[in-house]
Design an enzyme around this catalytic site. Sequence first.
Site, PDB file in Angstrom:
ATOM      1  N   CYS A 152       0.761  -1.079  -0.062  1.00 40.11           N
ATOM      2  CA  CYS A 152       0.015  -0.083   0.168  1.00 40.11           C
ATOM      3  C   CYS A 152       0.834   1.329   0.063  1.00 40.11           C
ATOM      4  O   CYS A 152       0.283   2.287  -0.021  1.00 40.11           O
ATOM      5  CB  CYS A 152      -0.918  -0.198   1.298  1.00 40.11           C
ATOM      6  SG  CYS A 152      -0.119  -0.235   2.823  1.00 40.11           S
ATOM      7  N   HIS A 154       2.796   2.331   2.394  1.00 41.81           N
ATOM      8  CA  HIS A 154       2.935   2.977   3.573  1.00 41.81           C
ATOM      9  C   HIS A 154       4.240   2.202   4.250  1.00 41.81           C
ATOM     10  O   HIS A 154       4.337   1.024   4.332  1.00 41.81           O
ATOM     11  CB  HIS A 154       1.701   2.599   4.566  1.00 41.81           C
ATOM     12  CG  HIS A 154       0.581   3.332   4.127  1.00 41.81           C
ATOM     13  ND1 HIS A 154      -0.605   2.769   4.241  1.00 41.81           N
ATOM     14  CD2 HIS A 154       0.361   4.604   3.772  1.00 41.81           C
ATOM     15  CE1 HIS A 154      -1.633   3.657   3.819  1.00 41.81           C
ATOM     16  NE2 HIS A 154      -0.997   4.733   3.443  1.00 41.81           N
ATOM     17  N   CYS A 258     -14.999 -38.039  18.881  1.00 44.19           N
ATOM     18  CA  CYS A 258     -16.244 -37.858  18.266  1.00 44.19           C
ATOM     19  C   CYS A 258     -16.193 -36.689  17.399  1.00 44.19           C
ATOM     20  O   CYS A 258     -15.689 -35.553  17.722  1.00 44.19           O
ATOM     21  CB  CYS A 258     -17.478 -37.493  19.158  1.00 44.19           C
ATOM     22  SG  CYS A 258     -18.925 -37.263  18.388  1.00 44.19           S
ATOM     23  N   CYS A 312     -39.917 -29.265  64.086  1.00 45.12           N
ATOM     24  CA  CYS A 312     -41.147 -28.424  63.987  1.00 45.12           C
ATOM     25  C   CYS A 312     -41.650 -27.914  62.774  1.00 45.12           C
ATOM     26  O   CYS A 312     -40.766 -27.254  62.000  1.00 45.12           O
ATOM     27  CB  CYS A 312     -40.957 -27.468  64.975  1.00 45.12           C
ATOM     28  SG  CYS A 312     -42.116 -26.094  65.565  1.00 45.12           S
TER      29      CYS A 312
END
Length: 510
Positions: A152, A154, A258, A312
Site C-alpha cells: 500500500c 505505507h 467424536c 417443628c
Amino acid sequence: MSDYSDAGSDYYDSDDASVVDGTNDSDFEDDPVPRSKGKNTSRDVEHRSLSTAELQDMVDSDISQVANIVGLESPIVSILMRHFNWNSDRLIEKFLDSAPLILHEAGEPKLASGMSPPPAKRIRLDSPSAPTEFMCGVCCDDDPPAVFRLRCQHAFCEPCWKEYVTSKIKDEGQCTFRCMHDECRTVVDSESIAKLVEPSVNERYKELIRQSYVGARPRLRFCPHPGCTETVSCPSATGSTLLTEVPTVKCGAGHVFCFGCGMDSDHRPLTCKLVKLWLKNAREDAGTSQWIKANTRTCPKCENNIEKNGGCNRILCRHCQYQFCWLCMKNWSVHGYNGNESCSAWKEAEPDESSASAKQNLEKWLFYFDRFNNHEISARLDEELCTRTEEKMVEWQETSKMSWIESRFMRDAVDELTRCRLTLKWTYAMAYFLTPGNQKQIFEDVQADLEKAVEELSQLLEEPVEADTVKSLRQRMLDKTVYVRARHEIVLRDTADGLADGRWEWTVRE
C-alpha cells in the site's frame, strides 16, 4: 471408528454365547486376545487423518487453484480466501463479476487492480529508491536501520513492523491484520510476514492460517487430544446425520474422538445433542434444582426458598421474619397449635403434584448419574490395579518362560475393560433419556449382559497372581476378555442400528 470386532466362533457356543472351554495343555501357545478377521459390524464412518504437512498441502493447493483462475499472486489470493471464509466458488464467481470491487472490499490498494500486485519491498535508507528524509510514524526514529514498505506504499521502520506483526501473531493469535497506518485497510500478506519475523513466528502464522481453513470446513476437525497435530476429514458426519449416528473417528496418532461434537472421547451410543444436554445437566447439577424443589418451601410473603432444618412445622423466614406452617403454608399467628384452623402439625401432608414429580426426577437423575460416574471411577481403579500387577509380571519374565507378548494378557484385559466402561457410562446417560417401553427394556437387557461380563472380568483382575496359578488365570482372562469384547460389540451394533432405524424414542426432543 471402532476398535472392536466380533469374537470368533471358536470361542462361543451358538446358543448362549458362553465361552467354550479351550484349555490348552501347552504353555502359553495361544495368541493374546484374538480378534475376528471378519467384517466389523459396528457402523463406522468413513474418515481420513491428515498430518500437518498434508493439511498445509491442501491449503496451498486450494489457494493455487484459485490463483490460476483469477490471475493473482498466491499471497493476495490467500487474503481473499480468508475474506470469503475459504469459499473458493463464491470468491471466483464474485471476482469474475467485478474484480476491482472485490479487491476493494478485501482492503487491497488500488494498484492491486492490475491483477498482479508487486510484492512488498524492503528498502534501506541508503538505497536509490529510499526517501531522502524519513521519520517512522510509530517510534519517530529518523535514522532507522531499515525501512519496510508494504504494497500500500505505507512505510515504517523495520523494528516497528517486526514488533507489530509479531504481537498480532503471537499475542493476539491473528492471521489477518491490517497495515499500521491509520485508516489503511490493506492486509499484511504472507510474503511480508516471512520477511519481517523470526521463523518460529512465521510457523505460528501458518498454523493460524490452517486453523482458519479448518474452522471454515465442516468436514474437517482437529484432533482434540492435547498436543496432537492431526486433522481428520469426515465428509459424512454433518447436519442431520448426527441425529442417526455417532461419528466416532480415530486420528493418525491413534486418538479416538467424536467428529460430530469434538469430544475427546468415544461417547457411543448417545448422540451428540443428548451428550451436550447430559453434560449441561451434570455441570449445572440438575439434581440440585430438583432437590431444592422437593425439599424446600417458598416463603408466602417474600418468596425466598427455605429449607426445613428441624422437626417443628413452625417456620420463621430469616429474610422477612414471617412465621408460617410448613405443612399448610398459612400464617402461624392465626394458625398455631390451638387455633381453629390448626392442621395435623406432626403428620406430613400429602405432597402436591409438583413436589412428587420433583422427587421422582431427582431419584431418576441420581440413579443414572451414580452409575455413569461409577464406571468412570472403576475404569481408573482397574488401570491402577493393572499397573501394579504389570510390575510383578515384568519380574516373572526374567525368571520364567513367559515372553513379553504372553504377559500382556492383563494389559489387553484392562484396555478392553476401559473401552467397555466408557460405553457403559454413556449407556446410562442414554437410558436416562429413553422413553419407558419395550425398546428401553430390551436395551437395558443388552446393557445388563455387558455390565455382568465387565464385572466378571474386573473380578479376575483382582485375583492374586502367583507363579503356580498364572497359566490358569491367563487362560480364563483371555477367554473372558474375548467374551466381553463380543458383548461390547453387540451393544454398539444394537444401539447404532436403533439410531439408524429411528427405533429409539426420547423423553426430550432432539
